[in-house]
Design a protein around this motif. Structure first.
Motif, mmCIF file in Angstrom:
data_model
loop_
_atom_site.group_PDB
_atom_site.id
_atom_site.type_symbol
_atom_site.label_atom_id
_atom_site.label_comp_id
_atom_site.label_asym_id
_atom_site.label_seq_id
_atom_site.Cartn_x
_atom_site.Cartn_y
_atom_site.Cartn_z
ATOM 1 N N UNK A 37 9.336 -10.469 -7.946
ATOM 2 C CA UNK A 37 10.334 -11.478 -8.307
ATOM 3 C C UNK A 37 10.242 -12.670 -7.345
ATOM 4 N N UNK A 38 10.485 -13.857 -7.895
ATOM 5 C CA UNK A 38 10.515 -15.076 -7.082
ATOM 6 C C UNK A 38 11.642 -15.971 -7.588
ATOM 7 N N UNK A 39 12.296 -16.642 -6.674
ATOM 8 C CA UNK A 39 13.375 -17.562 -7.021
ATOM 9 C C UNK A 39 12.926 -19.002 -6.839
ATOM 10 N N UNK A 40 13.237 -19.831 -7.851
ATOM 11 C CA UNK A 40 13.004 -21.271 -7.768
ATOM 12 C C UNK A 40 14.364 -21.939 -7.634
ATOM 13 N N UNK A 41 14.511 -22.793 -6.642
ATOM 14 C CA UNK A 41 15.814 -23.411 -6.385
ATOM 15 C C UNK A 41 15.677 -24.906 -6.163
ATOM 16 N N UNK A 42 16.731 -25.631 -6.460
ATOM 17 C CA UNK A 42 16.793 -27.074 -6.198
ATOM 18 C C UNK A 42 18.256 -27.477 -6.103
ATOM 19 N N UNK A 43 18.557 -28.330 -5.136
ATOM 20 C CA UNK A 43 19.909 -28.869 -4.987
ATOM 21 C C UNK A 43 19.779 -30.342 -4.609
ATOM 22 N N UNK A 44 20.354 -31.211 -5.428
ATOM 23 C CA UNK A 44 20.229 -32.646 -5.153
ATOM 24 C C UNK A 44 21.376 -33.388 -5.823
ATOM 25 N N UNK A 45 21.466 -34.674 -5.482
ATOM 26 C CA UNK A 45 22.503 -35.533 -6.051
ATOM 27 C C UNK A 45 21.861 -36.721 -6.746
ATOM 28 N N UNK A 85 19.238 -22.457 -9.663
ATOM 29 C CA UNK A 85 18.496 -21.301 -9.180
ATOM 30 C C UNK A 85 17.962 -20.544 -10.390
ATOM 31 N N UNK A 86 16.638 -20.360 -10.426
ATOM 32 C CA UNK A 86 15.983 -19.674 -11.535
ATOM 33 C C UNK A 86 15.202 -18.495 -10.972
ATOM 34 N N UNK A 87 15.472 -17.284 -11.480
ATOM 35 C CA UNK A 87 14.729 -16.088 -11.048
ATOM 36 C C UNK A 87 13.641 -15.778 -12.073
ATOM 37 N N UNK A 88 12.415 -15.571 -11.563
ATOM 38 C CA UNK A 88 11.275 -15.266 -12.419
ATOM 39 C C UNK A 88 10.688 -13.908 -12.022
ATOM 40 N N UNK A 89 10.319 -13.129 -13.034
ATOM 41 C CA UNK A 89 9.633 -11.857 -12.779
ATOM 42 C C UNK A 89 8.175 -12.010 -13.183
ATOM 43 N N UNK A 90 7.269 -11.648 -12.264
ATOM 44 C CA UNK A 90 5.831 -11.704 -12.494
ATOM 45 C C UNK A 90 5.292 -10.276 -12.514
ATOM 46 N N UNK A 91 4.775 -9.816 -13.619
ATOM 47 C CA UNK A 91 4.277 -8.449 -13.787
ATOM 48 C C UNK A 91 2.784 -8.459 -14.079
ATOM 49 N N UNK A 92 2.110 -7.384 -13.587
ATOM 50 C CA UNK A 92 0.681 -7.230 -13.820
ATOM 51 C C UNK A 92 0.415 -5.801 -14.275
ATOM 52 N N UNK A 93 -0.386 -5.641 -15.321
ATOM 53 C CA UNK A 93 -0.815 -4.322 -15.814
ATOM 54 C C UNK A 93 -2.328 -4.235 -15.704
ATOM 55 N N UNK A 94 -2.807 -3.156 -14.955
ATOM 56 C CA UNK A 94 -4.254 -2.944 -14.825
ATOM 57 C C UNK A 94 -4.640 -1.644 -15.531
ATOM 58 N N UNK A 95 -5.845 -1.630 -16.120
ATOM 59 C CA UNK A 95 -6.344 -0.459 -16.815
ATOM 60 C C UNK A 95 -7.740 -0.106 -16.301
ATOM 61 N N UNK A 96 -8.005 1.243 -16.147
ATOM 62 C CA UNK A 96 -9.324 1.716 -15.695
ATOM 63 C C UNK A 96 -9.852 2.768 -16.675
ATOM 64 N N UNK A 97 -11.169 2.880 -16.709
ATOM 65 C CA UNK A 97 -11.759 4.025 -17.418
ATOM 66 C C UNK A 97 -12.687 4.786 -16.481
ATOM 67 N N UNK A 98 -12.970 6.026 -16.846
ATOM 68 C CA UNK A 98 -13.794 6.947 -16.030
ATOM 69 C C UNK A 98 -15.252 6.715 -16.410
ATOM 70 N N UNK A 99 -16.005 6.192 -15.503
ATOM 71 C CA UNK A 99 -17.416 5.875 -15.786
ATOM 72 C C UNK A 99 -18.263 7.128 -15.885
ATOM 73 N N UNK A 100 -17.809 8.240 -15.281
ATOM 74 C CA UNK A 100 -18.624 9.461 -15.327
ATOM 75 C C UNK A 100 -18.570 10.092 -16.705
ATOM 76 N N UNK A 101 -17.489 9.904 -17.405
ATOM 77 C CA UNK A 101 -17.375 10.492 -18.753
ATOM 78 C C UNK A 101 -17.467 9.429 -19.839
ATOM 79 N N UNK A 102 -17.600 8.171 -19.394
ATOM 80 C CA UNK A 102 -17.667 7.037 -20.336
ATOM 81 C C UNK A 102 -16.495 7.069 -21.317
ATOM 82 N N UNK A 103 -15.358 7.477 -20.781
ATOM 83 C CA UNK A 103 -14.188 7.612 -21.641
ATOM 84 C C UNK A 103 -13.501 6.276 -21.812
#
Length: 1008
Positions: free
Chosen positions: A562-570, A533-551
């Motif tokens: 978070x998502x878990x990847x699992x496998x069980x076998x013989x 069992x492997x736990x993975x964290x997926x993160x996203x960062x978004x950035x905006x600017x103000x078009x009225x001030x052209x800042x």
């Protein structure tokens, strides 16, 4: 909204493997380069990206030039491959790898001339300069050896990877100031036939120089090609001479004349080309026509009347249109010719030899025990007839089956009590040594198991993917998409950037391996249980600017999922999957011990099987769950999908591998099987197999071979010693019974092989010449088995070995399409009687001269041949095994030496972009390399294809006291009864361009 794109990513850092392709010049080239670097998250850049881009552009330029340099170099090398290294180059070119070293050095020279010090403008005033590994002095072997270490070649299936290490790229700005210097290893991959051609030409020369004994062992080599021709020819003459000729006027003064050997040697060389290159010289059949006709005429004139079937004079007139050549005698006196137009119908070797062998007529007894002996030899490497005699003769002499006289002849390589050998005893030492050396040969026509094979089979576990309770899966989604907070006006904000992060946040894994059987005696079971069992964290960062001030960016938002990847076998394992016996169960299957026997102490069964299956599946074994988790932690950092998860854990749904294990003491177990058990079984088997009686004519005409009757007699013995469907104590116990089964299977294999070849002849389904040439001499035991056993081996196979099967393809399906090979050997036909000059063969030139050197007076001797008769008339009497009848044996040593003035192999492709061909040339000339500073560096020389080969021919015929009609025995009548008797051809020891035509006389006695 417009998305901000990241800076340009270099080829070196791009994990998408951008691959350029080019098709160039004489070779069809498919090339690729892929340099992969691991991307690391860094807080701030260390190199200006535009500077790195300049380096990438310089690297791309260097790759292109290196590719062109490789093309030029390979084309140069195949025209003049170094086979002998110059003394001054000993430290640079290795004798064992001269061709590869020459290629590396030539590529380095070409690349240096094209690249070193070259400067490229890459924009904004920047320049990048390329510097290759420095060679201070191209005439200094130390400098060359050091520089050559930076060049690496790897060739696989027609793709040659060329790598130059430490290529430096120096970037300067518009003012000439140094910005950076980067060192990189440059690799190109090209599709080329040069290595394939080199390998095949090297193989061809090795093929021509592979002697008879080595060739017979694996059925490959010129020695075997000669054997398939000379043995039937000599045997046919000897049998006709012995059984048909007038005792006072033998049909053949000499059964091994050099002019007959010459024809067979040339035909064998063309077959050798077919075997190595898949094709032969286009003119081969034509140059063979005249000599083959003369050979056929000579044989038929001496022994057989083919005049009603073939008009030899008319055939000769068709082959040689000269009006002065109207008879076969004229043709043979004129020498070899290359006729134009369609070849006439001519006698074949099949007809000649078949007619001679029709005269063999004898009765005989076929014993079953020689087949058992052969099977016993094969169960123990190195076992010979002398070893069996030491173990068995005394016991066999006490039986009613074999008397002392029989055993004396059966085991004696030299003579017997019934023969006075005072006159020839010293003359057969070589014959005795030859028989001794031949006894160890294996029969490749059937699949034979030995004791080592049995142990390997028993100690094998077949690993498979077993029960999958949870196949690799993912329980969530990947990267979320954060939204602009409500307090901001979406219409006034534009996304400036978006960044994704993938992080492994947890691993929980276990791997349970079975180390004991816990009472389970089945041969198949689950060995390894895996839970991941492997736990993975997926993160996203978004950035905006103000078009009225052209800042600049004034709003950012992040979100994780978070998502878990699992496998069980013989992982399952089946032990000894290839057993011939059928055990119902084995006690202590995984325990370290098992039942204890004196011969092994504590035998190891299938210990460590679970660990070996684990290693095969995952690539390594793990001693604990923590080891397993540590291994996983280094592989799961970038999982984005179930497919990535499967790759990370090496998951293979088709896993099915045979894995070799080892007993505690393989040598001890081997000795017990052979010397404590099999030798006793063999001794009883030999005394219990009933022989069969058969007439020779029955052997020649029966639809079902009488040899097969031995099977029933063997089966009766086998039932006593091979016990099936029982419980076994441990793995060594299984191995012992499996070895018995293999021993009897080997007996059946030998009986079946001989009977099958026999039936191909008797039922008319076999090609006589193919049987004669293709099925001949499986092992030395067949040499001394007796004439009819030998004929059974020679008669009845399914291919015509004299047929040209056409062009060959080099198997490089991913690189080159339909690559064909053409062979051109000059001279095509190698005469042992007459030398050639440049008028007849343009390739003839003096030693070391180039192809433009013209000397009409230069003579070239292609081949010399000679023979030595070892025993002499009337041969030496012995009883072979199986003992069909009393026999006489004689032996001839035939020696060959030859050389091509020029030998070339051309590879062509049918690809539309192909504009030429690649031609690999071997001839006698010096090899130089033009260095980047314009001087010529002598590398060594290209040597012509040359060969030396020999045949040791045994001929066995019925002895006069057993078959009184006909001429007595075998031997060389031309030299009388004295042995050894020798005779060599005119060109013997004169081959090559140094032939002295002032001494054309034939060699006489004492030539070898």
């Amino acid at each position: 909204m417009r998305r901000t794109c990241p800076h340009t990513i270099s080829i070196a850092d791009d994990d998408r493997a951008r691959i350029p392709f080019a098709i160039i010049g004489v070779l069809l080239l498919v090339s690729s380069i892929m340099i992969v670097s691991t991307l690391q998250t860094r807080t701030e850049p260390r190199i200006d990206r535009s500077t790195e881009l300049a380096v990438d552009r310089g690297e791309a330029y260097a790759i292109s030039e290196l590719r062109h340099a490789t093309v030029r170099a390979t084309d140069t090398v195949v025209q003049s491959p170094v086979t002998t290294v110059d003394a001054d180059m000993d430290g640079v070119l290795d004798d064992d790898s001269a061709f590869e070293d020459q290629t590396r050095l030539t590529i380095l020279a070409e690349a240096t001339a094209a690249l070193d010090g070259r400067e490229q403008t890459v924009g904004q005033g920047r320049t990048v300069e390329v510097s290759l590994p420095d060679v201070d002095d191209w005439s200094n072997d130390d400098d060359l050896e050091s520089a050559l270490e930076s060049v690496t070649l790897k060739e696989d299936d027609g793709i040659m990877d060329v790598t130059i290490d430490g290529v430096e790229f120096t970037v300067r700005d518009a003012d000439g100031n140094l910005e950076t210097t980067v060192s990189r290893d440059i690799t190109v991959s090209v599709g080329t036939t040069m290595m394939k051609l080199h390998e095949r030409v090297e193989e061809y020369e090795a093929h021509l120089n592979k002697g008879m004994l080595d060739s017979i062992d694996d059925r490959k080599g010129y020695g075997y090609d000669l054997t398939k021709r000379l043995w039937p020819l000599v045997w046919g003459k000897a049998y006709y001479d012995r059984l048909v000729s007038d005792p006072g006027d033998r049909a053949f003064e000499n059964v091994t004349p050099n002019d007959h050997t010459e024809v067979m040697a040339n035909d064998a060389r063309l077959t050798a080309q077919q075997e190595v290159f898949g094709t032969q010289d286009d003119y081969g059949n034509r140059v063979m026509a005249g000599p083959l006709l003369c050979l056929s005429y000579d044989l038929s004139d001496s022994a057989l009347d083919l005049g009603e079937t073939y008009d030899f004079d008319a055939i000769a007139a068709d082959l040689h249109p000269d009006e002065n050549v109207s008879t076969v005698d004229d043709l043979c006196a004129a020498g070899a010719v290359s006729p134009d137009g369609e070849l006439p119908d001519m006698p074949t070797v099949e007809e000649i030899v078949a007619g001679m062998l029709e005269n063999v007529d004898k009765n005989g007894t076929i014993q079953g025990h020689p087949f058992a002996d052969m099977a016993m030899y094969e169960m123990e490497a190195g076992l010979g007839q002398g070893d069996l005699e030491d173990e068995m003769r005394a016991g066999l002499n006490e039986t009613e089956r074999f008397n002392e006289a029989y055993l004396e002849d059966y085991y004696d390589d030299v003579g017997n009590d019934r023969t006075d050998i005072s006159d020839v005893e010293g003359k057969i030492d070589d014959l005795s040594a030859l028989i001794d050396s031949l006894e160890g040969l294996r029969e490749d026509a059937v699949e034979i198991d030995d004791a080592n094979t049995v142990i390997d089979d028993v100690y094998t576990v077949n690993g498979e993917l077993g029960t999958v309770s949870n196949s690799p899966s993912m329980d969530g989604l990947r990267h979320p998409v954060p939204t602009l907070p409500e307090e901001y006006n979406a219409s006034n904000h534009t996304e400036a950037d978006r960044t994704y992060y993938t992080t492994n946040t947890g691993i929980d894994a276990s791997i349970d391996k079975v180390t004991e059987d816990n009472g389970d005696s089945s041969l198949g079971r689950s060995l390894v249980a895996v839970d991941i069992e492997v736990e993975m964290r997926y993160s996203t960062v978004r950035e905006w600017n103000d078009t009225t001030t052209n800042s600049s960016v004034d709003v950012w938002e992040s979100e994780s999922r978070y998502a878990n990847f699992t496998a069980s076998f013989e992982l399952d394992g089946e032990f000894a999957p290839d057993l011939e016996i059928n055990p119902t169960g084995v006690d202590h299957i995984l325990n370290h011990g098992g039942s204890t026997d004196a011969y092994v102490g504590s035998p190891t069964n299938w210990k460590d099987a679970a660990g070996e299956v684990t290693k095969e599946f995952f690539g390594q074994d793990f001693n604990s769950d923590s080891d397993f988790e540590s291994w996983l932690s280094g592989k799961v950092g970038d999982i984005e999908s179930t497919s990535d998860f499967e790759d990370a854990i090496n998951y293979d749904s088709g896993f099915d591998e045979d894995i070799q294990l080892s007993p505690r003491s393989e040598n001890t177990l081997h000795s017990h099987i052979v010397w404590n058990d099999l030798i006793e079984v063999h001794n009883e088997t030999v005394t219990e197999i009933e022989p069969i009686e058969a007439e020779v004519m029955q052997m020649l005409t029966a639809e079902s071979s009488p040899i097969r009757e031995i099977d029933e007699n063997v089966e009766e013995v086998e039932e006593k010693y091979v016990v099936d469907n029982v419980e076994f104590e441990d793995a060594p116990d299984v191995a012992k019974m499996e070895a018995r089964q293999a021993y009897f299977d080997n007996i059946y294999e030998h009986i079946d092989e001989m009977a099958s070849e026999h039936e191909k002849v008797t039922t008319g389904g076999g090609n006589l010449i193919d049987s004669l040439l293709g099925g001949f001499l499986d092992s030395v035991n067949e040499i001394i088995n007796g004439p009819m056993d030998l004929l059974d081996e020679m008669l009845g196979s399914g291919e015509d070995l004299l047929q040209d099967e056409g062009g060959a393809e080099i198997d490089t399906p991913d690189v080159l399409n339909d690559v064909h090979v053409a062979v051109d050997g000059s001279p095509t036909y190698h005469s042992s009687q007459v030398a050639v000059n440049q008028t007849e063969v343009p390739a003839v030139r003096a030693e070391g001269d180039g192809p433009l050197e013209i000397d009409d007076e230069m003579d070239f001797a292609p081949m010399g041949s000679g023979y030595e008769n070892e025993v002499g008339l009337p041969g030496f009497p012995l009883i072979p095994w199986p003992p069909l009848f009393y026999l006489q044996v004689d032996a001839w040593e035939i020696e060959l030496e030859g050389e091509y003035a020029r030998f070339e192999v051309e590879a062509t492709s049918d690809d539309p972009s192909k504009v030429g061909s690649t031609t690999y040339v071997r001839e006698d000339k010096d090899v130089t390399l033009e260095t980047p500073n314009g001087t010529d560096l002598k590398l060594g020389s290209t040597d012509p294809i040359s060969y030396e080969n020999s045949q040791s021919i045994l001929v066995v015929v019925p002895a006069p006291q057993f078959l009184p009609q006909g001429a007595p025995g075998v031997g060389d009548n031309q030299l009388g009864s004295d042995a050894p008797g020798e005779m060599c051809s005119p060109l013997w020891e004169e081959i090559g361009p140094d032939f002295d035509k002032t001494d054309p006389e034939s060699k006489k006695n004492g030539c070898l």
